[in-house]
Design an enzyme around this catalytic site. Structure first.
Site, mmCIF file in Angstrom:
data_model
loop_
_atom_site.group_PDB
_atom_site.id
_atom_site.type_symbol
_atom_site.label_atom_id
_atom_site.label_comp_id
_atom_site.label_asym_id
_atom_site.label_seq_id
_atom_site.Cartn_x
_atom_site.Cartn_y
_atom_site.Cartn_z
ATOM 1 N N HIS A 247 0.856 -1.186 0.000
ATOM 2 C CA HIS A 247 0.000 0.000 0.000
ATOM 3 C C HIS A 247 0.894 1.239 0.000
ATOM 4 C CE1 HIS A 247 -2.763 3.056 1.514
ATOM 5 N NE2 HIS A 247 -3.755 2.249 1.193
ATOM 6 N N CYS A 285 -3.629 2.475 -4.557
ATOM 7 C CA CYS A 285 -4.502 3.325 -3.739
ATOM 8 C C CYS A 285 -4.544 4.714 -4.368
ATOM 9 C CB CYS A 285 -4.020 3.399 -2.297
ATOM 10 S SG CYS A 285 -5.093 4.482 -1.329
ATOM 11 N N HIS A 312 -7.731 0.456 -4.536
ATOM 12 C CA HIS A 312 -8.506 1.304 -3.613
ATOM 13 C C HIS A 312 -8.987 2.512 -4.393
ATOM 14 C CE1 HIS A 312 -6.449 0.067 0.461
ATOM 15 N NE2 HIS A 312 -7.092 -0.929 -0.119
ATOM 16 N N ASP A 355 -12.552 3.244 -0.980
ATOM 17 C CA ASP A 355 -11.726 3.536 0.186
ATOM 18 C C ASP A 355 -12.228 4.822 0.834
ATOM 19 O OD1 ASP A 355 -9.594 3.413 1.955
ATOM 20 O OD2 ASP A 355 -8.209 4.399 0.594
ATOM 21 N N HIS A 356 -12.640 4.740 2.039
ATOM 22 C CA HIS A 356 -13.203 5.885 2.788
ATOM 23 C C HIS A 356 -14.443 6.420 2.053
ATOM 24 C CE1 HIS A 356 -8.778 6.841 4.124
ATOM 25 N NE2 HIS A 356 -9.159 5.615 4.424
ATOM 26 N N TYR A 372 -14.209 5.237 7.678
ATOM 27 C CA TYR A 372 -14.964 4.045 7.273
ATOM 28 C C TYR A 372 -16.429 4.111 7.692
ATOM 29 C CZ TYR A 372 -10.525 2.256 5.749
ATOM 30 O OH TYR A 372 -9.342 2.097 5.065
HETATM 31 C C1 DNO Z 1 -6.488 3.824 5.724
HETATM 32 C C2 DNO Z 1 -5.674 3.036 4.859
HETATM 33 C C3 DNO Z 1 -4.569 2.270 5.574
HETATM 34 C C4 DNO Z 1 -4.141 1.114 4.724
HETATM 35 C C5 DNO Z 1 -3.152 0.207 5.346
HETATM 36 C C6 DNO Z 1 -2.650 -0.839 4.386
HETATM 37 O O1 DNO Z 1 -7.618 3.923 5.510
HETATM 38 O O2 DNO Z 1 -5.188 3.731 3.795
HETATM 39 O O3 DNO Z 1 -5.009 1.799 6.771
HETATM 40 O O4 DNO Z 1 -5.243 0.358 4.444
HETATM 41 O O5 DNO Z 1 -2.098 0.929 5.729
HETATM 42 O O6 DNO Z 1 -1.680 -1.606 4.982
#
Ligand code: DNO
Length: 406
Positions: A247, A285, A312, A355-356, A372
């Site tokens: 990531h 991501c 992501h 993601d989020h 989240y």
């Molecule tokens: C937050 C994320 C991080 C990510 C981890 C992956 O929302 O971007 O927690 O998932 O660091 O290891």
């Protein structure tokens, strides 16, 4: 892409039955209760996998199988810790889970200064302010050398972060200071890294101790430690068919005097070439990458799609002064529409999670992990499903909306 969702296990207030109703096909999760550095046993993995399968979904991706700090800074026990890691990988593969997300960010996983920054529409999003972060560094953490580093911080021409910190100091209250500690090292960290837990009594002290372990560690040294780790685990990944997906660093800059090694095109190129094995891949991501003005996210997606095993989807807006906030999934710098085209063309089965998302319509009082939310992420998931259906039509890929009669 496979529509997945980050779910925090059986204690998550968002249940699997709820997720089925919103088109989720695969689950992204971890054994959150296993302490850092211990083997994930087959029984524990099987128990959670079977639980997920009862709801008609699969455990698609592990996020994350955490890499201990001792592996990152190369302490004497690193080989022993790598052996533990390999055993967890074998156990996961034996239970049919082959995609593993992890990160190599020292001490601090992701960072934000405000978890409920108001949007013009009344909802809120996560936000990163350089001056608040610098205030935390200089006046709360009191890190040696922090003031000098911020004095020479020149990422944003014309911006004097140190002067802003002094301005901020005039109005800072103990409550606001407490909130910064919570936001930067507790609420954003507790549920992802295992370094600091929500119930730790002295998080700042703990954090300082962790930071001290990295004194004198350079970017090159950290890179070599990543290379060492990857070289050591690759034979197991090959044997078991495991795809590792690193990531990127969030935000994509060095923080608190710590080197960070996965935040730009050059960094990604370095790490993929350093251990040039298809099992050494990327979590693309889009949110983390789009928070850096130096990253052209679409170009990077084109370049790295063939080594991406997990996506992501999130997008950032960078303000003129350099601060950033999380944007709508249909806006911001990441161009999620184009990313969907690129990755859908690459592999329509690639696991993807939204993601989020915004915190909206009561999400704020439900105690969800930072970023989240349920309604905000569901809203984003709906937008992304719409994009995918459209892109699939363009590309001639059959689209099926899970959970419905067609
Ligand atoms: C937050 C994320 C991080 C990510 C981890 C992956 O929302 O971007 O927690 O998932 O660091 O290891």
């Amino acid at each position: 892409m496979e529509r997945t969702w980050r779910w925090f296990g059986k204690k998550d207030k968002i249940t699997l039955a709820m997720l089925r109703q919103i088109g989720v096909e695969g689950i992204v999760t971890a054994l959150h209760d296993v302490p850092l550095g211990e083997v994930w046993t087959r029984e524990q993995i099987r128990d959670l996998r079977e639980y997920i399968e009862q709801y008609g979904m699969r455990w698609s991706v592990v996020e994350s199988l955490p890499v201990t700090e001792t592996i990152k800074y190369a302490a004497p026990d690193r080989d022993q810790q790598i052996a533990v890691y390999c055993q967890s990988l074998r156990n996961l593969a034996a239970e049919g889970i082959h995609t593993i997300c992890y990160n190599f960010m020292p001490v601090l996983d992701w960072a934000r200064t405000d978890l409920l920054h108001p949007n013009p529409n009344g909802s809120s999003n996560l936000y990163f302010s350089y001056s608040e972060f610098a205030y935390f560094d200089i006046y709360i953490l009191k890190r040696e050398g922090a003031r000098e580093e911020w004095a020479s911080f020149s990422r944003f021409p014309g911006r004097d972060v140190l002067a802003e910190v002094e301005e901020l100091r005039k109005t800072m209250t103990p409550e606001a200071e407490h909130r910064l500690v919570e936001n930067i090292i507790v609420k954003t960290q507790g549920f992802v890294s295992g370094n600091i837990r929500e119930d730790d009594e002295h998080p700042l002290e703990l954090f300082r101790q962790l930071l001290a372990q990295y004194e004198g560690i350079s970017k090159d040294y950290l890179r070599e430690n990543l290379r060492y780790f990857l070289s050591a685990i690759m034979p197991v990944c090959e044997e078991c068919g495991i795809d590792m997906c690193i990531h990127p660093d969030d935000p994509p800059i060095p923080v608190l005097g710590l080197p960070r090694i996965v935040n730009s095109d050059q960094d990604i190129e370095w790490m993929l070439k350093a251990v040039d094995n298809p099992h050494n891949g990327l979590t693309f991501c889009a949110g983390s990458l789009s928070a850096g003005a130096h990253n052209n996210v679409v170009e990077m997606a084109r370049k790295y799609a063939s080594r991406t095993w997990f996506v992501h989807l999130r997008s950032c807006h960078i303000f003129p002064n350099g601060d950033f906030t999380e944007a709508s999934h249909l806006g911001g710098r990441a161009d999620i529409i184009e990313l969907c085209r690129i990755f859908e063309r690459q592999n329509p089965a690639l696991p993807m999670r939204v993601d989020h998302g915004m915190t909206m319509l009561g999400d704020e009082s439900r105690g969800y992990n930072a970023g989240y939310s349920f309604l905000g992420r569901m809203f984003a998931m709906g937008q992304v499903q719409g994009i995918l259906a459209t892109v699939d039509r363009e590309l001639g890929i059959p689209y099926h909306q899970p959970g419905f009669f067609d």
